[in-house]
Design a protein around this motif. Structure first.
Motif, PDB file in Angstrom:
ATOM      1  N   GLY A  77       0.830  -1.202   0.000  1.00 44.48           N
ATOM      2  CA  GLY A  77       0.000   0.000   0.000  1.00 44.48           C
ATOM      3  C   GLY A  77       0.863   1.250   0.000  1.00 44.48           C
ATOM      4  O   GLY A  77       1.931   1.311  -0.617  1.00 44.48           O
ATOM      5  N   SER A  78       0.424   2.250   0.702  1.00 41.09           N
ATOM      6  CA  SER A  78       1.153   3.504   0.777  1.00 41.09           C
ATOM      7  C   SER A  78       2.328   3.342   1.730  1.00 41.09           C
ATOM      8  O   SER A  78       2.170   3.027   2.912  1.00 41.09           O
ATOM      9  CB  SER A  78       0.236   4.623   1.281  1.00 41.09           C
ATOM     10  N   THR A  79       3.525   3.558   1.212  1.00 40.43           N
ATOM     11  CA  THR A  79       4.732   3.347   2.009  1.00 40.43           C
ATOM     12  C   THR A  79       5.815   4.326   1.568  1.00 40.43           C
ATOM     13  O   THR A  79       5.602   5.152   0.671  1.00 40.43           O
ATOM     14  CB  THR A  79       5.215   1.907   1.849  1.00 40.43           C
ATOM     15  N   ILE A  80       6.988   4.239   2.178  1.00 40.36           N
ATOM     16  CA  ILE A  80       8.119   5.121   1.883  1.00 40.36           C
ATOM     17  C   ILE A  80       9.071   4.390   0.956  1.00 40.36           C
ATOM     18  O   ILE A  80       9.506   3.275   1.240  1.00 40.36           O
ATOM     19  CB  ILE A  80       8.834   5.546   3.163  1.00 40.36           C
ATOM     20  N   ASP A  81       9.404   5.042  -0.150  1.00 39.41           N
ATOM     21  CA  ASP A  81      10.405   4.515  -1.084  1.00 39.41           C
ATOM     22  C   ASP A  81      11.775   4.874  -0.519  1.00 39.41           C
ATOM     23  O   ASP A  81      12.123   6.050  -0.423  1.00 39.41           O
ATOM     24  CB  ASP A  81      10.213   5.119  -2.462  1.00 39.41           C
ATOM     25  N   PRO A  82      12.606   3.881  -0.139  1.00 41.45           N
ATOM     26  CA  PRO A  82      13.906   4.190   0.464  1.00 41.45           C
ATOM     27  C   PRO A  82      14.832   4.958  -0.460  1.00 41.45           C
ATOM     28  O   PRO A  82      15.732   5.654   0.003  1.00 41.45           O
ATOM     29  CB  PRO A  82      14.470   2.802   0.794  1.00 41.45           C
ATOM     30  N   SER A  83      14.624   4.866  -1.763  1.00 39.65           N
ATOM     31  CA  SER A  83      15.516   5.560  -2.698  1.00 39.65           C
ATOM     32  C   SER A  83      15.242   7.044  -2.761  1.00 39.65           C
ATOM     33  O   SER A  83      16.125   7.855  -3.047  1.00 39.65           O
ATOM     34  CB  SER A  83      15.395   4.952  -4.088  1.00 39.65           C
ATOM     35  N   THR A  84      13.987   7.452  -2.503  1.00 39.26           N
ATOM     36  CA  THR A  84      13.624   8.873  -2.603  1.00 39.26           C
ATOM     37  C   THR A  84      13.110   9.440  -1.298  1.00 39.26           C
ATOM     38  O   THR A  84      12.941  10.658  -1.177  1.00 39.26           O
ATOM     39  CB  THR A  84      12.531   9.034  -3.668  1.00 39.26           C
ATOM     40  N   ASN A  85      12.848   8.558  -0.339  1.00 38.89           N
ATOM     41  CA  ASN A  85      12.233   8.960   0.929  1.00 38.89           C
ATOM     42  C   ASN A  85      10.887   9.627   0.711  1.00 38.89           C
ATOM     43  O   ASN A  85      10.392  10.368   1.562  1.00 38.89           O
ATOM     44  CB  ASN A  85      13.134   9.905   1.742  1.00 38.89           C
ATOM     45  N   GLY A  86      10.291   9.356  -0.418  1.00 36.88           N
ATOM     46  CA  GLY A  86       8.967   9.889  -0.700  1.00 36.88           C
ATOM     47  C   GLY A  86       7.910   8.819  -0.562  1.00 36.88           C
ATOM     48  O   GLY A  86       8.187   7.623  -0.719  1.00 36.88           O
ATOM     49  N   ARG A  87       6.706   9.239  -0.251  1.00 36.79           N
ATOM     50  CA  ARG A  87       5.627   8.289  -0.091  1.00 36.79           C
ATOM     51  C   ARG A  87       5.080   7.922  -1.454  1.00 36.79           C
ATOM     52  O   ARG A  87       4.780   8.785  -2.276  1.00 36.79           O
ATOM     53  CB  ARG A  87       4.535   8.878   0.797  1.00 36.79           C
TER      54      ARG A  87
END
Length: 434
Positions: A77-87
């Motif tokens: 679902g909605s989570t944090i992308d570790p590469s961009t730190n964006g949701r």
């Protein structure tokens, strides 16, 4: 019939003498065997080894701790992308790896704990010595009680031989008409009493030997064939040291030292702690989609995403709700309690030694009187023996005087053994040695 009785008594005396020579036990042998076989002492020895293995030196306490962590996580679902730190609205697989190390450069509690560990070893040793000392005292008492009975049997055996001789003599005199039948009845009654007394003492001796060897934890010895050795050490009293090294006092003193270190440990919690640390981390992530994942390979991401940190940390206690101060006060009170235990143990030791010293004084006073009695008994026996040979006195009277002489010899011997027992007990109480 009377001749058979005499032969039986002589045979028993010979067998006991021979068996005693073949299987004799000294006090030292009993102590050494008992200490080797006692299970409680073996448990205490293992406790000492366990405490020694648990000891940590100051250097050991200052060595850094290194920890490796690994984590694999799935987010849906909605989570944090570790590469961009964006949701993002996606499904993410994330693998994290950490290596952390930390060491205390300055930690006052480490020094106190290291000293407490050393004292804990001494406490474990002292506890073992206390068990050994109490065991030795119990063994000493059992040994000498059995030894007293053993020597009494020797006296009663001689008395029984004399009674058997007199019975045989009276029987012959009655048979030829020189003595009335009533004299034979009196002698038979006297002999029966001697036999019963000798049998009761033998039974008591057998029980005491069995109890002694049960205390030693030896079951493969035929106690009926065992004799105890009499060992007179004229220098026993001279070897008693003036200083006390009683195990209970030593244990209380070590416990008091440990309580003082507990106070220092509580105080150390109010002192600053300087630490150094190092950390290394990396991670791998993957966007879980059907054929649209353009993330780098596992090894590439681990190399690109690595991170290191190093630093120092100073922790200074400022306020903890006065909890440490209360612990310090409580530790001081506990230390005072333990200090009083030292005085208590010293008082108990002084009382026990004072009683034994009085027993020794009494035995010394009695020894002179008993030796006088022994001298008079021997002189009376010599006179009575001359009268008996010349036929001026009856056999029963001569037997009575001879028994008195034998009893006087036993009383002197028993009192001498009692003196030795008291000296050995004082040595065990004061110095844990004999």
């Amino acid at each position: 019939m009377n001749r058979k009785r005499v032969l039986t008594v002589v045979f028993l005396a010979f067998c006991t003498f021979v068996s005693g020579q073949e299987n004799s036990w000294s006090l030292t042998k009993c102590f050494e065997t008992a200490l080797q076989n006692n299970i409680e002492i073996k448990i205490r020895q293992l406790e000492i080894k366990r405490t020694q293995k648990s000891q940590n030196s100051v250097l050991n306490r200052m060595l850094p701790t290194v920890s490796l962590y690994g984590e694999q996580r799935y987010s849906f679902g909605s989570t944090i992308d570790p590469s961009t730190n964006g949701r993002v609205s996606s499904n993410i697989q994330n693998d994290n790896f950490y290596i952390n190390t930390r060491t205390n450069l300055i930690d006052f509690s480490a020094f106190v704990n290291a000293k407490k560990d050393k004292i804990s070893i001494e406490i474990a040793k002292a506890e073992k010595e206390v068990i050994e000392n109490e065991y030795k005292l119990q063994l000493l008492d059992s040994y000498y009680q059995t030894l007293y009975t053993q020597e009494l049997i020797k006296i009663q055996k001689e008395q029984l031989k004399q009674a058997s001789f007199n019975l045989d003599r009276i029987s012959k005199e009655v048979a030829i008409g020189r003595k009335p039948q009533s004299d034979l009845y009196d002698m038979q009654l006297s002999f029966s009493e001697e036999e019963n007394s000798y049998l009761e003492t033998q039974q008591l001796y057998g029980i005491q030997k069995m109890q002694l060897f049960q205390l030693i934890n030896v079951s493969n010895v035929a106690t009926d064939a065992v004799t105890l050795e009499i060992y007179f050490d004229e220098n026993t009293a001279d070897t008693i040291k003036k200083t006390n090294s009683n195990p209970k006092i030593k244990l209380a003193e070590f416990q008091y030292q440990n309580s003082l270190k507990s106070i220092h440990l509580e105080r150390a919690n109010n002192l600053p702690v300087l630490s150094a640390y190092y950390g290394y981390s990396t991670f791998y992530y993957k966007n879980i989609k059907e054929g649209s994942d353009f993330s780098d390979s596992f090894s590439t991401q681990l190399s690109d995403n690595k991170n290191q940190e190093v630093g120092m940390q100073l922790m200074i206690p400022i306020f903890n709700g006065f909890r440490n101060n209360k612990k310090i006060i409580a530790s001081k009170i506990e230390s005072e309690k333990v200090k009083l235990v030292i005085d208590q143990e010293k008082q108990e030791l002084d009382k026990q030694v004072a009683l034994e010293e009085q027993n020794k004084k009494n035995c010394l006073q009695l020894q002179h009187k008993l030796m006088e009695k022994q001298k008079y008994a021997k002189a009376s026996l010599a006179t009575m023996q001359a009268k008996f040979i010349s036929g001026k006195v009856e056999a029963i009277l001569y037997s009575s005087v001879k028994n008195q002489s034998l009893s006087a010899d036993y009383e002197v011997l028993k009192n001498s053994l009692q003196l030795q027992y008291v000296d050995l007990r004082i040595n065990l109480l004061k110095n844990d040695n004999f």
